[in-house]
Write an enzyme that holds these catalytic residues in place. Structure first.
Site, PDB file in Angstrom:
ATOM      1  NE  ARG A 103     -83.464  75.718  -3.065  1.00 14.89           N
ATOM      2  CZ  ARG A 103     -83.861  76.314  -3.519  1.00 14.89           C
ATOM      3  NH1 ARG A 103     -82.881  78.018  -4.045  1.00 14.89           N
ATOM      4  NH2 ARG A 103     -84.893  76.468  -4.440  1.00 14.89           N
ATOM      5  NE  ARG A 156     -82.621  72.373   1.134  1.00  9.96           N
ATOM      6  CZ  ARG A 156     -83.383  72.131  -0.153  1.00  9.96           C
ATOM      7  NH1 ARG A 156     -81.893  72.002  -1.550  1.00  9.96           N
ATOM      8  NH2 ARG A 156     -84.330  72.736  -1.117  1.00  9.96           N
ATOM      9  CD  GLU A 175     -84.161  70.742  -9.357  1.00  7.00           C
ATOM     10  OE1 GLU A 175     -83.765  69.797  -8.895  1.00  7.00           O
ATOM     11  OE2 GLU A 175     -84.787  71.947  -9.118  1.00  7.00           O
TER      12      GLU A 175
END
Length: 228
Positions: free
Chosen positions: A105, A153, A113
Site C-alpha cells: 500500500r 499489506r 475508490e
C-alpha cells in the site's frame, strides 16, 4: 632430525585472534545474506528489523487498485542472477504467484475508490488505476517498508528509477492529480514527507491536474467512512 611435536593450545593468542576473526566473518556473511539475499514471499515474512531502515527491491507483478499493488521480491538483483540465471515472474499471473508476492500500500496518498462489493466507484478511479499501471506495472521498484496495515499489506514508500533518478511514486501520483494526501491522521504513514506531499498536492490543485479538474465529490477518506 627429530620432528617437533609441540602442541598449540587453543588459548594461544594467535588461535584466539584467528577464531575471533573467523567467527566475525561468518556472522557478517550471515547478516549480509539475510539482509540482501533472502527472498520474502509475503508481507508477513518481512522481518520487523528491516522496517524503516532497508529497501526491498523487486518487480511489480499486478496493480489492482489506484494506490496499491503486488510486488515480487528480487533480493540481490542482478548480482543474485535475477533476469539472467533466475527468471523474473510475468505480470498478472495471479494463480501462479499466489502467496509469492508482497501486497504493498503506497504511503501518504489515497486514490479514488473503485467499485467493490456493490459500492459505486468514485469519479476518476479508473483513470487513477490506469495511470498507476502505466507507471509501475512490470517495472522494477524499491520499497521502504514502514508498517503492516489491517489487511496485511506493507505500507511503504515506493521508488521507481527513471531518467532523472529515483522517483517517489506517491509524490508523482500527487503531482499528476491521480491521488490526494492521505486524510486519516491516526494511521497515516508519510516517512517524514507529509509537508512536501501537501505542497505537491496544492500545486496540482492550482493547475487542475487530474481529479482536480473535475467536479469535486467525496474524498476517498469520506467515501470509505460513508460506506464503512
Amino acid at each position: 632430525m627429530a620432528q617437533s611435536n609441540q602442541h598449540v593450545s587453543i588459548y594461544n593468542p594467535k588461535v584466539i585472534v584467528y577464531s575471533i576473526g573467523l567467527t566475525t566473518a561468518i556472522l557478517a556473511s550471515m547478516s549480509i545474506y539475510r539482509s540482501h539475499f533472502v527472498r520474502f514471499s509475503t508481507s508477513l515474512d518481512v522481518p520487523k528489523t528491516l522496517f524503516r531502515t532497508k529497501h526491498l527491491h523487486g518487480k511489480v507483478t499486478s496493480v489492482g487498485d489506484g494506490d496499491n499493488f503486488h510486488f515480487y521480491h528480487l533480493p540481490g538483483g542482478i548480482f543474485a542472477g535475477w533476469g539472467w540465471i533466475r527468471e523474473t515472474p510475468e505480470i498478472n499471473k495471479f494463480r501462479k504467484l499466489k502467496n509469492k508476492t508482497i501486497h504493498v500500500r503506497l504511503c501518504g496518498v489515497d486514490a479514488p475508490e473503485r467499485s467493490h462489493f456493490g459500492k459505486p466507484s468514485q469519479p476518476y478511479s479508473e483513470e487513477a488505476l490506469q495511470w498507476l499501471r502505466q507507471f509501475i506495472l512490470g517495472k522494477k521498484v524499491k520499497v521502504k517498508p514502514l508498517s503492516v496495515d489491517q489487511y496485511n499489506r506493507i505500507v511503504g514508500r515506493v521508488f521507481i528509477f527513471r531518467w532523472n533518478g529515483w522517483n517517489d511514486v506517491s509524490e508523482e501520483m500527487l503531482r499528476n492529480g491521480v491521488a490526494i494526501v492521505y486524510e486519516n491522521k491516526s494511521s497515516a504513514e508519510f516517512d517524514g514527507m507529509k509537508e512536501r506531499y501537501l505542497k505537491v498536492e496544492n500545486k496540482a490543485k492550482k493547475k487542475k491536474k487530474g481529479l482536480w479538474g473535475i467536479e469535486r465529490g467525496l474524498t476517498p477518506g469520506e467515501y470509505k467512512r460513508l460506506y464503512k
